[in-house]
Design an enzyme around this catalytic site. Structure first.
Site, PDB file in Angstrom:
ATOM      1  N   GLY A  19     -10.831 -42.429  14.983  1.00 42.17           N
ATOM      2  CA  GLY A  19     -10.060 -41.357  14.484  1.00 42.17           C
ATOM      3  C   GLY A  19      -8.813 -41.736  13.963  1.00 42.17           C
ATOM      4  O   GLY A  19      -8.056 -42.495  14.485  1.00 42.17           O
ATOM      5  N   ARG A  96     -30.797 -48.914   8.954  1.00 40.22           N
ATOM      6  CA  ARG A  96     -32.170 -48.259   8.540  1.00 40.22           C
ATOM      7  C   ARG A  96     -33.300 -49.291   8.843  1.00 40.22           C
ATOM      8  O   ARG A  96     -33.034 -50.430   8.268  1.00 40.22           O
ATOM      9  CB  ARG A  96     -32.263 -47.645   7.081  1.00 40.22           C
ATOM     10  CG  ARG A  96     -33.283 -46.860   6.799  1.00 40.22           C
ATOM     11  CD  ARG A  96     -33.490 -46.141   5.736  1.00 40.22           C
ATOM     12  NE  ARG A  96     -32.274 -45.173   5.414  1.00 40.22           N
ATOM     13  CZ  ARG A  96     -32.638 -43.775   5.912  1.00 40.22           C
ATOM     14  NH1 ARG A  96     -33.826 -43.441   6.461  1.00 40.22           N
ATOM     15  NH2 ARG A  96     -31.656 -42.998   5.723  1.00 40.22           N
ATOM     16  N   ASP A 129      -9.348 -46.031  22.716  1.00 38.05           N
ATOM     17  CA  ASP A 129     -10.091 -46.616  23.592  1.00 38.05           C
ATOM     18  C   ASP A 129     -11.232 -47.267  23.070  1.00 38.05           C
ATOM     19  O   ASP A 129     -11.563 -48.389  23.506  1.00 38.05           O
ATOM     20  CB  ASP A 129     -10.266 -45.837  25.003  1.00 38.05           C
ATOM     21  CG  ASP A 129     -11.132 -44.484  24.270  1.00 38.05           C
ATOM     22  OD1 ASP A 129     -10.678 -43.767  23.475  1.00 38.05           O
ATOM     23  OD2 ASP A 129     -12.328 -44.347  25.047  1.00 38.05           O
ATOM     24  N   THR A 151      -4.042 -43.184  19.489  1.00 37.69           N
ATOM     25  CA  THR A 151      -4.706 -41.802  19.577  1.00 37.69           C
ATOM     26  C   THR A 151      -3.947 -40.647  20.013  1.00 37.69           C
ATOM     27  O   THR A 151      -2.885 -40.746  20.564  1.00 37.69           O
ATOM     28  CB  THR A 151      -5.671 -42.161  20.890  1.00 37.69           C
ATOM     29  OG1 THR A 151      -6.406 -40.981  21.424  1.00 37.69           O
ATOM     30  CG2 THR A 151      -5.037 -42.726  22.111  1.00 37.69           C
ATOM     31  N   ASP A 153      -4.986 -38.333  21.497  1.00 40.56           N
ATOM     32  CA  ASP A 153      -5.204 -37.850  22.812  1.00 40.56           C
ATOM     33  C   ASP A 153      -4.349 -38.575  24.167  1.00 40.56           C
ATOM     34  O   ASP A 153      -4.336 -38.015  24.991  1.00 40.56           O
ATOM     35  CB  ASP A 153      -6.621 -38.304  23.329  1.00 40.56           C
ATOM     36  CG  ASP A 153      -7.508 -37.300  22.461  1.00 40.56           C
ATOM     37  OD1 ASP A 153      -7.390 -36.241  22.097  1.00 40.56           O
ATOM     38  OD2 ASP A 153      -8.810 -37.981  22.317  1.00 40.56           O
ATOM     39  N   ASP A 155      -4.569 -40.920  25.888  1.00 39.06           N
ATOM     40  CA  ASP A 155      -5.414 -41.204  27.288  1.00 39.06           C
ATOM     41  C   ASP A 155      -5.399 -42.713  27.532  1.00 39.06           C
ATOM     42  O   ASP A 155      -6.262 -42.931  28.288  1.00 39.06           O
ATOM     43  CB  ASP A 155      -6.568 -40.338  26.839  1.00 39.06           C
ATOM     44  CG  ASP A 155      -7.406 -41.105  25.683  1.00 39.06           C
ATOM     45  OD1 ASP A 155      -6.912 -41.988  24.924  1.00 39.06           O
ATOM     46  OD2 ASP A 155      -8.302 -40.514  25.380  1.00 39.06           O
ATOM     47  N   ARG A 197     -11.206 -34.723  24.296  1.00 38.62           N
ATOM     48  CA  ARG A 197     -12.636 -34.815  24.849  1.00 38.62           C
ATOM     49  C   ARG A 197     -12.414 -34.895  26.372  1.00 38.62           C
ATOM     50  O   ARG A 197     -13.175 -34.072  27.201  1.00 38.62           O
ATOM     51  CB  ARG A 197     -13.445 -35.872  24.258  1.00 38.62           C
ATOM     52  CG  ARG A 197     -13.671 -35.608  22.779  1.00 38.62           C
ATOM     53  CD  ARG A 197     -14.246 -36.739  22.120  1.00 38.62           C
ATOM     54  NE  ARG A 197     -13.432 -37.918  22.147  1.00 38.62           N
ATOM     55  CZ  ARG A 197     -13.927 -39.195  21.956  1.00 38.62           C
ATOM     56  NH1 ARG A 197     -15.144 -39.490  21.843  1.00 38.62           N
ATOM     57  NH2 ARG A 197     -13.028 -40.290  22.079  1.00 38.62           N
ATOM     58  N   GLN A 294      -4.827 -31.224  13.508  1.00 35.55           N
ATOM     59  CA  GLN A 294      -3.949 -32.224  14.357  1.00 35.55           C
ATOM     60  C   GLN A 294      -3.855 -33.548  14.083  1.00 35.55           C
ATOM     61  O   GLN A 294      -2.990 -34.326  14.598  1.00 35.55           O
ATOM     62  CB  GLN A 294      -4.545 -31.958  15.928  1.00 35.55           C
ATOM     63  CG  GLN A 294      -4.661 -30.546  16.339  1.00 35.55           C
ATOM     64  CD  GLN A 294      -5.785 -30.256  17.508  1.00 35.55           C
ATOM     65  OE1 GLN A 294      -5.408 -30.582  18.605  1.00 35.55           O
ATOM     66  NE2 GLN A 294      -6.896 -29.983  16.979  1.00 35.55           N
TER      67      GLN A 294
END
Length: 368
Positions: A19, A96, A129, A151, A153, A155, A197, A294
């Site tokens: 992200g 595929r 991560d 990140t 987050d 984290d 998350r 965000q």
């Protein structure tokens, strides 16, 4: 690999994965300019590792030179000029099959081989991560890698702060603050869902700064009746509105985190909570999902500065032969930590942390 055993560096590459986060472009600019200052060539890889696997990406070369002109004026820009993807894990790339179904294949050896063909002496991998776990696995296959922690987050345990986090907190705090007036005017309960998350850093810090009445995070399972009691308590004190901040991965004490779809993507908890609280209290209750707002927009000054420091430090690591590491902020200094240690475990909010204790002292409920 030590500095004495490191071959002379001539060319490095940079990619961004996972992200996006405010500050990515600042890292790219700093790393590019610092590498050019060393006399090295710099290549940009589009959309994670896809630029190495595909001849072009969206009509553009998958790998292209990063020059001083290419990174001019991008420090303040959100997003990433290299593009990114959350579906580009070369160890399990979706493809595929001949029968039309989708499967996963390991194309990591192609990544290592392609880097050798391009004579890339080191890769600066910017990611969270997931992306840094990929980078570490590629390093174990022989690809010289330096990680940069990204990140919103916050984290990653090895670094005190990740760039992008403070901007996300600012955006969330502003949104929470704006909800106070409309919630009070209509005497409503507002449930605000934020990203997070597995960890609740954004929800905790923005909820505290924004004056939330209830903060729900993954690290502290909640009970619905405790939330309902907080709302009723405010009503009894003639504060007939409530602001509830919830991380997307929060969960009740007797349930699992809410999922939006079968893929395991987190979401939906704000809508569920709003319905449950409304039914229990009889109050008009609305939900708001802040979502990718965000992640977007310009990074604040703190994240720009940290991102620039990380980018320049990554180049110093390459120059010094400190490969297989991640740059990290520890105290006031940028240090290189082993990449394997950096991705070993997530940094979660301790339920007895000073931040949580402060919030409780101010009357905030965690639903426990």
């Amino acid at each position: 690999m030590t500095a004495s055993s490191l071959p002379q560096v001539r060319r490095i590459a940079i990619n961004t994965g996972g992200g996006d986060a405010p500050g990515l472009n600042a890292v790219i600019r700093a790393a590019t300019l610092a590498a050019l200052h060393e006399g090295w060539e710099v290549l940009g890889i589009r959309r994670g590792y896809m630029g190495l696997l595909e001849g072009d990406v969206d009509g553009e070369p998958g790998v292209f030179p990063l020059t001083a002109n290419a990174v001019r004026g991008i420090t303040h820009l959100g997003g990433t000029i290299l593009g990114t993807t959350t579906r580009g894990n070369p160890f399990g790339l979706e493809v595929r099959q001949p029968d039309g179904t989708w499967g996963r294949v390991d194309r990591s050896d192609e990544i290592v081989q392609r880097c050798r063909e391009l004579e890339i002496d080191a890769l600066i991998a910017i990611g969270g991560d997931g992306s840094l776990n990929i980078a570490h696995a590629l390093y174990q296959k022989g690809l010289p890698v330096i990680g940069v922690p990204k990140t919103i987050d916050n984290d990653l345990r090895a670094t005190d702060v990740t760039f992008g986090f403070q901007t996300a907190v600012e955006v969330a705090t502003d949104a929470i603050g704006r909800l106070h007036s409309t919630a009070e005017a209509h005497q409503r309960v507002m449930v605000v869902q934020l990203m997070g998350r597995h960890t609740g850093w954004i929800a905790l810090q923005s909820g505290l700064a924004g004056g939330a009445d209830v903060i729900l995070i993954p690290e502290i399972p909640y009970h619905l009746d405790r939330i309902v009691e907080k709302v009723r308590e405010r009503d009894r004190s003639r504060r007939r509105f409530s602001i509830i901040v919830v991380a997307e991965g929060a969960r009740s004490a007797d349930g699992e985190a809410s999922f939006a779809d079968a893929s395991g993507r987190y979401g939906g908890i704000a809508d569920r909570l709003a319905a449950e609280i409304g039914a229990a209290t009889g109050k008009e209750t609305r939900s708001l999902v802040l979502g990718h707002i965000q992640r977007g927009g310009e990074p604040i000054a703190y994240d720009r500065s940290l991102a620039l420091r990380f980018g320049a430090a990554a180049v110093r690591c390459i120059r010094e032969g400190s490969l297989g590491t991640m740059v990290a902020l520890q105290g006031n200094d940028i240090r290189a930590v082993p990449l394997g240690d950096a991705v070993h475990d997530l940094k979660r909010v301790p339920p007895d942390s000073e931040l949580v204790t402060t919030a409780r002292q101010l009357g905030v409920s965690f639903g426990d």
